[in-house]
Design a protein around this motif. Structure first.
Motif, PDB file in Angstrom:
ATOM      1  N   ASN A 184      52.033  22.966  14.671  1.00  0.00           N
ATOM      2  CA  ASN A 184      51.207  23.896  14.370  1.00  0.00           C
ATOM      3  C   ASN A 184      49.759  23.382  13.684  1.00  0.00           C
ATOM      4  OD1 ASN A 184      51.567  23.770  11.498  1.00  0.00           O
ATOM      5  ND2 ASN A 184      53.460  24.912  11.881  1.00  0.00           N
ATOM      6  N   PHE A 185      48.943  23.965  13.578  1.00  0.00           N
ATOM      7  CA  PHE A 185      47.546  23.391  13.147  1.00  0.00           C
ATOM      8  C   PHE A 185      47.836  22.608  11.681  1.00  0.00           C
ATOM      9  CE2 PHE A 185      47.682  27.377  10.636  1.00  0.00           C
ATOM     10  CZ  PHE A 185      46.687  26.948   9.380  1.00  0.00           C
ATOM     11  N   LEU A 186      48.559  23.264  10.640  1.00  0.00           N
ATOM     12  CA  LEU A 186      48.772  22.659   9.527  1.00  0.00           C
ATOM     13  C   LEU A 186      49.541  21.155   9.445  1.00  0.00           C
ATOM     14  CD1 LEU A 186      47.925  23.264   6.618  1.00  0.00           C
ATOM     15  CD2 LEU A 186      50.096  24.328   6.343  1.00  0.00           C
TER      16      LEU A 186
ATOM     17  N   VAL B 289      56.004  21.527   5.623  1.00  0.00           N
ATOM     18  CA  VAL B 289      55.200  22.714   6.381  1.00  0.00           C
ATOM     19  C   VAL B 289      56.610  23.613   6.548  1.00  0.00           C
ATOM     20  CG1 VAL B 289      53.912  23.599   8.044  1.00  0.00           C
ATOM     21  CG2 VAL B 289      53.556  21.232   7.093  1.00  0.00           C
ATOM     22  N   LYS B 290      56.393  24.848   5.961  1.00  0.00           N
ATOM     23  CA  LYS B 290      57.319  26.087   6.410  1.00  0.00           C
ATOM     24  C   LYS B 290      56.535  27.192   6.902  1.00  0.00           C
ATOM     25  CE  LYS B 290      59.491  24.771   1.894  1.00  0.00           C
ATOM     26  NZ  LYS B 290      59.579  25.262   0.448  1.00  0.00           N
ATOM     27  N   LEU B 291      56.229  26.999   8.471  1.00  0.00           N
ATOM     28  CA  LEU B 291      55.296  27.774   8.910  1.00  0.00           C
ATOM     29  C   LEU B 291      55.687  27.794  10.380  1.00  0.00           C
ATOM     30  CD1 LEU B 291      52.703  29.290   8.176  1.00  0.00           C
ATOM     31  CD2 LEU B 291      51.321  27.180   8.875  1.00  0.00           C
ATOM     32  N   ASP B 292      55.591  29.006  10.950  1.00  0.00           N
ATOM     33  CA  ASP B 292      55.761  29.569  12.462  1.00  0.00           C
ATOM     34  C   ASP B 292      54.302  29.998  12.721  1.00  0.00           C
ATOM     35  OD1 ASP B 292      58.388  28.309  12.506  1.00  0.00           O
ATOM     36  OD2 ASP B 292      59.205  30.345  11.608  1.00  0.00           O
ATOM     37  N   ASP B 293      54.125  30.023  14.112  1.00  0.00           N
ATOM     38  CA  ASP B 293      52.903  30.692  14.752  1.00  0.00           C
ATOM     39  C   ASP B 293      52.858  31.991  14.427  1.00  0.00           C
ATOM     40  OD1 ASP B 293      51.708  28.241  15.712  1.00  0.00           O
ATOM     41  OD2 ASP B 293      52.420  28.649  17.772  1.00  0.00           O
ATOM     42  N   SER B 294      53.911  32.514  14.424  1.00  0.00           N
ATOM     43  CA  SER B 294      53.777  34.033  14.017  1.00  0.00           C
ATOM     44  C   SER B 294      53.625  34.603  12.532  1.00  0.00           C
ATOM     45  CB  SER B 294      54.776  34.888  14.647  1.00  0.00           C
ATOM     46  OG  SER B 294      56.131  34.520  13.991  1.00  0.00           O
ATOM     47  N   ASP B 295      53.606  33.456  11.813  1.00  0.00           N
ATOM     48  CA  ASP B 295      53.724  33.706  10.211  1.00  0.00           C
ATOM     49  C   ASP B 295      51.998  34.069   9.887  1.00  0.00           C
ATOM     50  OD1 ASP B 295      56.228  33.285   9.967  1.00  0.00           O
ATOM     51  OD2 ASP B 295      56.174  30.909   9.354  1.00  0.00           O
ATOM     52  N   ALA B 296      51.881  35.074   9.005  1.00  0.00           N
ATOM     53  CA  ALA B 296      50.565  35.274   8.370  1.00  0.00           C
ATOM     54  C   ALA B 296      50.246  34.082   7.436  1.00  0.00           C
ATOM     55  CB  ALA B 296      50.495  36.681   7.741  1.00  0.00           C
ATOM     56  N   VAL B 297      49.006  33.620   7.535  1.00  0.00           N
ATOM     57  CA  VAL B 297      48.653  32.447   6.712  1.00  0.00           C
ATOM     58  C   VAL B 297      47.454  32.966   5.669  1.00  0.00           C
ATOM     59  CG1 VAL B 297      49.407  30.646   8.349  1.00  0.00           C
ATOM     60  CG2 VAL B 297      47.066  31.569   8.348  1.00  0.00           C
ATOM     61  N   THR B 298      46.560  33.909   6.160  1.00  0.00           N
ATOM     62  CA  THR B 298      45.705  34.364   5.288  1.00  0.00           C
ATOM     63  C   THR B 298      45.519  35.821   5.280  1.00  0.00           C
ATOM     64  OG1 THR B 298      43.442  33.694   4.493  1.00  0.00           O
ATOM     65  CG2 THR B 298      43.698  33.754   6.769  1.00  0.00           C
ATOM     66  N   ILE B 299      44.895  36.602   4.173  1.00  0.00           N
ATOM     67  CA  ILE B 299      44.225  37.854   4.466  1.00  0.00           C
ATOM     68  C   ILE B 299      42.965  37.666   3.813  1.00  0.00           C
ATOM     69  CG2 ILE B 299      44.333  40.198   3.530  1.00  0.00           C
ATOM     70  CD1 ILE B 299      47.569  39.802   2.882  1.00  0.00           C
ATOM     71  N   ILE B 300      41.986  37.805   4.849  1.00  0.00           N
ATOM     72  CA  ILE B 300      40.540  37.749   4.408  1.00  0.00           C
ATOM     73  C   ILE B 300      39.778  39.007   4.301  1.00  0.00           C
ATOM     74  CG2 ILE B 300      38.368  36.712   4.970  1.00  0.00           C
ATOM     75  CD1 ILE B 300      39.616  34.621   6.321  1.00  0.00           C
ATOM     76  N   TYR B 301      39.392  39.425   3.104  1.00  0.00           N
ATOM     77  CA  TYR B 301      38.876  40.921   2.966  1.00  0.00           C
ATOM     78  C   TYR B 301      37.284  40.634   3.618  1.00  0.00           C
ATOM     79  CZ  TYR B 301      42.792  42.690   0.587  1.00  0.00           C
ATOM     80  OH  TYR B 301      43.952  43.135   0.454  1.00  0.00           O
ATOM     81  N   THR B 302      37.096  41.912   4.221  1.00  0.00           N
ATOM     82  CA  THR B 302      35.972  42.020   4.827  1.00  0.00           C
ATOM     83  C   THR B 302      35.445  43.527   5.099  1.00  0.00           C
ATOM     84  OG1 THR B 302      34.505  41.764   7.031  1.00  0.00           O
ATOM     85  CG2 THR B 302      37.003  42.366   7.094  1.00  0.00           C
ATOM     86  N   SER B 303      34.146  44.111   4.840  1.00  0.00           N
ATOM     87  CA  SER B 303      33.834  45.385   4.695  1.00  0.00           C
ATOM     88  C   SER B 303      33.554  45.807   5.953  1.00  0.00           C
ATOM     89  CB  SER B 303      32.695  45.590   3.707  1.00  0.00           C
ATOM     90  OG  SER B 303      31.658  44.519   4.182  1.00  0.00           O
ATOM     91  N   GLY B 304      33.089  44.970   6.993  1.00  0.00           N
ATOM     92  CA  GLY B 304      32.706  45.276   8.412  1.00  0.00           C
ATOM     93  C   GLY B 304      31.743  46.318   8.196  1.00  0.00           C
TER      94      GLY B 304
END
Length: 423
Positions: free
Chosen positions: A2-4, A144-159
Motif C-alpha cells: 500500500n501507499f504507506l 504498517v498495520k494497514l489494508d486497502d479497505s481500511d479508513a486512514v483519514t476523516i477530513i471535514y469539509t463544508s461543501g
C-alpha cells in the motif's frame, strides 16, 4: 504494497537524502529519510503506549511542520484514523468536528492550540503536544498495520451545505491517487531534472485534501519539499525554495500577477513599455492575429527577470486548484513562459478528478480525467464520477452518503462541460 509501505520504502532507501525542510525566520530546518523515519518511530512508540485499537480516531491539530508529517504517518501506520484539523480555525468550531468523530486522543502542535480546545470542551479526550510525543525513544522498526479497505483519514469539509461533514478516505483511495499524481508529474519533469530531486514549495495547510495528497506524492517521489511556516514571508520563501513546481489557489496567482503589474508601473521606463506592448501582442496572438516583435523582445529581456524575481529560476509549472481560475490569469502566466496546470476535484474524490496534461494544456479548462476513473455529465449537466478515488462515505451520515453516492456514481453538485478532447 500500500501507499504507506511504499513511502516508508522510499525513506529507508534514501537515508541520507533530505526529504523535508522548514523555513523558519530565515533559518532552514531539514530532515533526511532516516531522520524522518526516526521521528515516525518515536510517534509510533507514543501511540502504542496509549493502547489504542485499530480504527480509533486521532485528531491532529497543528500547523504545517516536519513533526506534523511524522505524526500523520505514524497514526496511519498504527491502523488509526487521522483527523487533520485547521490550526487557524476557531476552537469552538473544531470542537464540533471532534465531538462528531469522537477521537481517542488529540495531538496538538503546541500548548496554545491545546488550550483552545480544553477551554471549549470540558470532557475532551486526552491531549498531548508534540514536545511530549517526540520526547521518547523510537520503536525498533516502523510497522504498517494497514489494508486497502481500511479508513486512514476523516477530513471535514463544508461543501455546498455549509455544515461540516467528515469525509472518510481509505488506503485504497490514497494508493490510487498517488499513482495518478506521480504519473502526471513524471510527464512534467521528463528530461528536466534527471540529475536530482524535484524541488517543491508548499504553503497550503496539510489538513486540506489536495495539500495532503501533494505531501504524500512528494514523499513517494523522494522530492525535496520546502515548507513555508509564515505567510508574511511567502514571497521570500518562494524564491529561496526555487521550486520546480508547487500547488496554488487562484487567489495567490491573482496577487502575484497584480504585484508584477504594480512594480513595473512604478518602475516605468523602457521595461514598462516593452512589457505593456508585449501583453497586448500576446492577447492579439491568442485571438489568432499572429505574434509581434514586442513579444520576442520581452521574452529575451523582461520575462526571464520577472520569473526569477517572482519564484526563482527553476520553475517548470504552477499547479492550481480549489476554485475556478480566471482564464486571463492562466494566459498571463503562459505569456511569461510558466504553464499553469489546473486540477479539479473534491475531498470526496480524494481531492482530484481531472489534471491538466503538461503536454496539452487548454486554457480555461481543467484537463482530462485521471487514470482509472469515469466521469460524465448527468441531469442539468451535473458532473458525476466513479472509480477507485471515490470515498466510501461520510462519517456516521448514511443518509448524506446515500444522497451523493447513487448506483456507484458520486454526484458532485457541480455543473460542467466537456469537449472532444476530453477536457
Amino acid at each position: 504494497m500500500n501507499f504507506l509501505q511504499e513511502i516508508f520504502t522510499q525513506l529507508e532507501a534514501a537515508p541520507d537524502t533530505t526529504f523535508l525542510q522548514e523555513l523558519r525566520d530565515g533559518r532552514i530546518v531539514s530532515v533526511t529519510g532516516s531522520e524522518l523515519m526516526e521521528l515516525v518511530r518515536k510517534a509510533q512508540s507514543f501511540l502504542a503506549a496509549q493502547r489504542l485499537k485499530k480504527g480509533d480516531r486521532c485528531a491532529l491539530l497543528a500547523h504545517n511542520s516536519i513533526r506534523w508529517v511524522a505524526m500523520d504517518l505514524a497514526v496511519m501506520a498504527e491502523g488509526l484514523i487521522v483527523v487533520p484539523l485547521y490550526g487557524r480555525q476557531a476552537p469552538e468550531e473544531l470542537v464540533v468536528m471532534m465531538k462528531d468523530c469522537a477521537p481517542a486522543l488529540i495531538c496538538c502542535g503546541d500548548t496554545e492550540l491545546r488550550d483552545g480546545i480544553v477551554e471549549n470542551w470540558d470532557e475532551a479526550p486526552p491531549q498531548f503536544v508534540f514536545d511530549q510525543i517526540f520526547d521518547r525513544p523510537g520503536s525498533s522498526a516502523a510497522t504498517v498495520k494497514l489494508d486497502d479497505s481500511d479508513a486512514v483519514t476523516i477530513i471535514y469539509t463544508s461543501g455546498t451545505s455549509g455544515e461540516a461533514k467528515g469525509v472518510v478516505l481509505n488506503a485504497g483511495n490514497i494508493s490510487h491517487m498517488l499513482g495518478c499524481t506521480s504519473a502526471r508529474l513524471d510527464l512534467l519533469m521528463e528530461n528536466k531534472n534527471k540529475a536530482g530531486q524535484d524541488r517543491v514549495f508548499h504553503y497550503l495547510p496539510f489538513c486540506f485534501a489536495g495539500s495532503w495528497i501533494m505531501l504524500l506524492t512528494c514523499l513517494l517521489r523522494r522530492s525535496l519539499l520546502t515548507l513555508n511556516t509564515d505567510l508574511s514571508r511567502l514571497a521570500k520563501d518562494m524564491r529561496a525554495a526555487a521550486p520546480d513546481y508547487f500547488l496554488n489557489v487562484p487567489a495567490l496567482l491573482e496577487r502575484m500577477r497584480k504585484a508584477v503589474d504594480e512594480q513595473l508601473a512604478n518602475t516605468g521606463g523602457l521595461a514598462l513599455t516593452i512589457y505593456s506592448h508585449a501583453q497586448r501582442a500576446w492577447l492579439r496572438k491568442q485571438a489568432g492575429y499572429g505574434g509581434s516583435i514586442w513579444l520576442s523582445v520581452a521574452r529575451a529581456l523582461i520575462f526571464p527577470t520577472i520569473r526569477k524575481k517572482m519564484i526563482g529560476s527553476n520553475l517548470k509549472a504552477l499547479i492550481c486548484g480549489s476554485a475556478p481560475l480566471n482564464v486571463e490569469t492562466q494566459l498571463y502566466f503562459m505569456m511569461l513562459g510558466i504553464p499553469v496546470l489546473q486540477v479539479y476535484g473534491l475531498t470526496e474524490t480524494t481531492a482530484i478528478c481531472t489534471m491538466d496534461d503538461p503536454r496539452h494544456i487548454e486554457p480555461g479548462r481543467v484537463g482530462p480525467a485521471i487514470s482509472g476513473i469515469e466521469m460524465k455529465l448527468g441531469e442539468s449537466e451535473e458532473i458525476i464520477v466513479r472509480g477507485p478515488n471515490i470515498f466510501p462515505g461520510y462519517w456516521k451520515r448514511p443518509e448524506e452518503t446515500a444522497k451523493t453516492l447513487r448506483d456507484g456514481w458520486f454526484h458532485t453538485g457541480d455543473q460542467g462541460e466537456v469537449n472532444e478532447a476530453g477536457n
